[in-house]
Design a protein around this motif. Structure first.
Motif, short mmCIF file in Angstrom:
data_model
loop_
_atom_site.label_atom_id
_atom_site.label_comp_id
_atom_site.label_asym_id
_atom_site.label_seq_id
_atom_site.Cartn_x
_atom_site.Cartn_y
_atom_site.Cartn_z
N ARG A 256 54.01 47.53 46.57
CA ARG A 256 55.21 47.07 47.28
C ARG A 256 55.31 45.55 47.25
N LYS A 257 54.18 44.86 47.29
CA LYS A 257 54.20 43.39 47.34
C LYS A 257 53.84 42.74 46.00
N PHE A 258 53.02 43.41 45.18
CA PHE A 258 52.52 42.77 43.96
C PHE A 258 52.87 43.58 42.71
N ARG A 259 52.98 42.86 41.60
CA ARG A 259 53.10 43.50 40.29
C ARG A 259 51.77 43.32 39.58
N PHE A 260 51.34 44.38 38.89
CA PHE A 260 50.08 44.36 38.17
C PHE A 260 50.35 44.56 36.68
N ASP A 261 49.79 43.68 35.85
CA ASP A 261 49.99 43.73 34.40
C ASP A 261 48.66 43.71 33.68
N ILE A 262 48.59 44.43 32.54
CA ILE A 262 47.36 44.44 31.76
C ILE A 262 47.20 43.11 31.03
N LEU B 131 27.26 56.16 39.25
CA LEU B 131 27.49 56.95 40.46
C LEU B 131 28.88 57.56 40.42
N THR B 132 29.86 56.81 39.91
CA THR B 132 31.22 57.31 39.72
C THR B 132 31.73 56.76 38.40
N VAL B 133 32.97 57.14 38.03
CA VAL B 133 33.57 56.65 36.79
C VAL B 133 34.12 55.24 37.03
N ARG B 134 33.52 54.28 36.38
CA ARG B 134 33.95 52.90 36.49
C ARG B 134 34.22 52.33 35.09
N ALA B 135 34.63 51.08 35.02
CA ALA B 135 34.88 50.42 33.74
C ALA B 135 33.65 49.60 33.35
N LYS B 136 33.25 49.70 32.09
CA LYS B 136 32.03 49.05 31.63
C LYS B 136 32.02 47.56 31.94
N ASP B 137 33.11 46.88 31.64
CA ASP B 137 33.18 45.43 31.88
C ASP B 137 34.24 45.07 32.91
N GLY B 138 34.56 46.01 33.78
CA GLY B 138 35.51 45.73 34.85
C GLY B 138 36.95 46.06 34.48
N LEU B 139 37.78 46.12 35.50
CA LEU B 139 39.22 46.38 35.34
C LEU B 139 39.97 45.09 35.64
N TRP B 140 40.29 44.35 34.60
CA TRP B 140 40.93 43.03 34.76
C TRP B 140 42.44 43.16 34.63
N LEU B 141 43.17 42.64 35.61
CA LEU B 141 44.64 42.68 35.61
C LEU B 141 45.20 41.33 36.03
N LYS B 142 46.42 41.10 35.62
CA LYS B 142 47.16 39.93 36.09
C LYS B 142 47.99 40.36 37.29
N VAL B 143 47.83 39.66 38.41
CA VAL B 143 48.52 39.98 39.66
C VAL B 143 49.59 38.93 39.92
N SER B 144 50.80 39.35 40.23
CA SER B 144 51.87 38.41 40.59
C SER B 144 52.68 38.98 41.74
N LEU B 145 53.32 38.11 42.48
CA LEU B 145 54.16 38.55 43.57
C LEU B 145 55.38 39.27 43.02
N ARG B 146 55.74 40.35 43.67
CA ARG B 146 56.90 41.13 43.22
C ARG B 146 58.18 40.45 43.72
#
Length: 447
Positions: free
Chosen positions: A414-420, A432-447
């Protein structure tokens, strides 16, 4: 564009290579044929393992005869220092007693009562999120842990003990290997388990902090001034059969698994959900449009209007089930699909492979939240969708998670836009659970 999927190993490898692959990641240690097979047999010098994708067999093990397929002792070896004898690892009468005490705290009416605490945690997560390039997994771990502490003990994660539990748990995750040698070797009960000193010390520290919280709550209950939250409800609930309540050590065990299951699994699902929304901006925009109706401080009734957001979360759980495999042990000889299965074999149920099975799902590797509103999608869900397990051992917090996940997603989008980010495609791995090998990196911007 297809969501990330781990590579598969060749069909035939040596046992030692398999163990090396397994230690690094359960998922990429498996052959591609499991996405089509109804059943597969794996042989080691010490035991045989049968992975079952046939929905008939899955129902048999989880729903029809669960007492004949108890949880395997092997799978809990690595978690024993932290979880003790919690409901996650027990079987038989002990497990049934624990569920009789725990389940009332998670009934439908209680979800409505805990909802304001979830909203407060979601608002805090939105406030912490800032524009820029960010790794989503730590942020979602923080948010999910905050939900647990607020709903369980009525304290935010900024509380000193809560913050230390969170920090110590992250250390425990880093220290704990996915493969404990005792999970593969038939060791007697008296044989020392292969846990590092650091792992045991960290687990003891976490359990000590949890004990402080439970002892404080016990005094508050005795004084008549305890908050009406999940911990109070569980500690005051007597087993309807025996009339007994949890002893202090038992309550520490249960809180440890609540934190592990409620925080680790939710963080996994939320991180992958945000990545999928970033991959598919048009889907993200539909979630954002739906989230407008929530307002800054949503009421519980508003969750009924998040139908598409809920389907996005369901589709995330299908593609990236936080717990990718479950292991049971058959207590008597069986016959699976015409094959004799000796008593004591390992029966593996894999949500990861079942949810992506090529003979069950249409376009199994595609991200398609709209499939949940089709008859074909609903039929597949009834046959082959078990992110929370199924039957008597279904996750007691499943309803909790299906409120928490869509709520946090909606309030963040509702507040932010997320981009790959180009060149930052994550590789799913299972520890322990399904995760990303080197992390989940995204660009965050205000919507």
């Amino acid at each position: 564009m297809t969501p990330p999927k781990p590579p598969a190993r060749p069909d035939k490898v040596s046992l030692w290579r398999y163990l090396r692959l397994f230690r690094e990641d359960i998922l990429s240690a498996q052959p591609a044929r499991l996405y089509r097979a109804w059943m597969a047999e794996f042989r080691t010098p010490f035991f045989r393992s049968y992975l079952c994708n046939d929905p008939t067999l899955v129902r048999l093990v989880l729903n029809e005869r669960p007492d004949d397929f108890p949880k395997s002792d092997r799978i809990r070896e690595g978690l024993r220092p932290l979880l003790g004898h919690s409901v996650f690892v027990t079987n038989g009468a002990a497990w049934k007693r624990q569920r009789r005490i725990i389940d009332p705290a998670f009934e439908g009416g209680r979800l409505r009562e805990t909802f304001p605490s979830m909203v407060a945690a979601a608002q805090a997560a939105v406030a912490r999120m800032t524009p820029g390039v960010q790794e989503m997994e730590p942020a979602m771990s923080h948010a999910a842990a905050d939900v647990i502490f607020r709903t369980l003990f009525s304290i935010p994660i900024e509380h000193a003990i809560a913050a230390e539990v969170f920090d110590q748990f992250r250390a425990y995750q880093r220290e704990q290997p996915i493969l404990n040698l005792a999970a593969f070797l038939p060791l007697p009960g008296w044989f020392p388990r292969f846990h590092s000193r650091q792992t045991k010390q960290t687990a003891a520290r976490i359990r000590g902090l949890i004990r402080q919280l439970t002892e404080t709550r016990a005094r508050e209950i005795e004084a008549g001034g305890a908050p009406d939250d999940l911990a109070t409800k569980i500690m005051q609930t007597a087993d309807p059969v025996t009339g007994q309540r949890f002893e202090p050590d038992e309550m520490v065990d249960q809180v440890a698994i609540f934190f592990l299951a409620g925080h680790e699994t939710s963080a996994s699902a939320l991180g992958w959900a945000l990545y999928l929304l970033a991959m598919y901006p048009q889907v993200q925009d539909r979630v954002a449009a739906e989230a407008v109706a929530l307002g800054e401080s949503p009421e519980f009734a508003a969750m009924g209007r998040l139908k598409f957001t809920r389907d996005v979360f369901r589709e995330t759980l299908r593609l990236y089930p936080p717990v990718p495999m479950m292991v049971r042990e058959n207590s008597c000889p069986e016959n699976f699909r015409g094959r004799k299965v000796a008593q004591g074999a390992q029966v593996v149920l894999s949500p990861w492979h079942l949810h992506r099975h090529e003979r069950i799902w249409e376009r199994p590797d595609a991200f398609d939240p709209d499939r949940w509103q089709t008859e074909a999608g609903r039929a597949c869900a009834r046959e082959a969708f078990i992110p929370f397990s199924s039957g008597p051992r279904v996750c007691t917090g499943a309803g909790f998670a299906m409120i928490e996940g869509p709520l946090l997603l909606a309030m963040l989008v509702r507040k932010f836009r997320f981009d790959i980010l180009p060149g930052k495609e994550p590789i799913p791995v299972a520890h322990l659970t399904v995760r990303a090998k080197d992390g989940l990196w995204l660009k965050v911007s205000l919507r």
